[in-house]
Structure formats: structure tokens, C-alpha cells
Enzyme design. Structure first.
Site, PDB file in Angstrom:
ATOM      1  N   TYR A  18      53.199  76.173  50.867  1.00 48.14           N
ATOM      2  CA  TYR A  18      52.752  76.019  51.842  1.00 48.14           C
ATOM      3  C   TYR A  18      51.092  75.657  52.317  1.00 48.14           C
ATOM      4  CZ  TYR A  18      57.539  77.349  52.652  1.00 48.14           C
ATOM      5  OH  TYR A  18      58.862  77.593  52.362  1.00 48.14           O
ATOM      6  N   HIS A  32      57.618  69.212  58.468  1.00 48.46           N
ATOM      7  CA  HIS A  32      57.822  70.373  57.350  1.00 48.46           C
ATOM      8  C   HIS A  32      56.472  70.087  56.459  1.00 48.46           C
ATOM      9  CE1 HIS A  32      61.645  71.487  58.214  1.00 48.46           C
ATOM     10  NE2 HIS A  32      61.920  70.180  58.238  1.00 48.46           N
TER      11      HIS A  32
END
Length: 144
Positions: free
Chosen positions: A24, A102
């Protein structure tokens, strides 16, 4: 609020920068909010950035976006992407366009992440560009 974009973030995104940075990235949600605010200002827009670990909050905020006349919603539903028929239905129930966002590319990850209930209802999806996914989605929303 026609010049406002709601940016809604789902579960565990409050841990960005700490949680699995190899997937991430190292940017925190506050870092991303700052980048969005700067780019929104350049585009003549405002952003309203929110995060919740609770599905019902996200649904209420989707409804609020429509009630307030927001231009669009950027939604990173986190794990709810793959499980939430309720978010799918909430998106379908409003006229405000929703762009799914995302950080990682779900299709390059575990097979259970390949299905997106949110994506089936959203106007479009931006994924796989880390924090820049949010900027790309904001720029798309500015053109709606």
C-alpha cells in the site's frame, strides 16, 4: 456543493503508512488528503475526505453526497470491495457518480480480490498506482 468531491475510505485505510507498506505504500491517509486538497484547488474543486471502518457510515456518506449535490464520490472501499452488496446497492441508489479507487491492483493479488461488487456499480475504477490512484480519480471526476 457542485464543486465538492467526497473521498470516502473504508476499513483499515486509517492504518496507511503502517499497514503492509510493500503493498500500500508509505503515504498515510493524511498525506493523500493533502495531495488531494492541493490538486483539487488547482482544478477549482474542494474535497471532503473521510474514513470509517464501518460499512453503514460509508453508505450514509454516499447518500449524503447526493443530498448535498456533490459532483462525485471517490470511494476506496477497502475489503468491502469484495463483499459488500450493500455498498453496491447504495451506489446504484444515487445519481452522484462514484469512482472506485484502489492503491494496489486487486487483479494482481489474491483471487478473492478479483471480484468487486463496488466496481460493478461504479462509473469507473482507478487502481494500481499507489497514492496517485486518488489523483487520477480526482482528475476523472473533475471532467464529469
Amino acid at each position: 456543493m457542485a464543486d465538492t468531491i467526497f473521498v470516502l475510505n473504508g476499513p483499515n485505510l486509517n492504518l496507511l503508512g503502517l499497514r503492509e507498506p510493500e503493498i500500500y505504500g508509505s503515504d498515510t491517509l493524511d498525506d493523500i488528503a493533502g495531495m488531494l486538497e492541493d490538486r483539487a484547488r488547482e482544478l477549482g474543486l474542494e474535497v471532503e475526505v473521510r474514513q470509517s471502518n464501518h460499512e453503514g457510515h460509508l453508505i450514509d456518506w454516499l447518500h449524503e453526497a447526493q443530498a448535498d449535490g456533490a459532483r462525485a464520490v471517490l470511494l476506496n472501499p477497502g475489503g468491502y470491495t469484495h463483499t459488500s452488496v450493500a455498498l453496491h446497492d447504495a451506489i446504484k441508489s444515487i445519481r452522484t457518480p462514484v469512482i472506485e479507487v484502489h492503491l494496489s491492483n486487486p487483479h494482481a493479488r489474491e483471487s478473492f480480490r478479483h471480484t468487486s461488487f463496488v466496481g460493478r456499480a461504479a462509473k469507473g475504477t482507478v487502481a494500481g498506482f499507489g497514492a496517485h490512484s486518488y489523483i487520477l480519480a480526482l482528475e476523472a471526476a473533475a471532467r464529469l
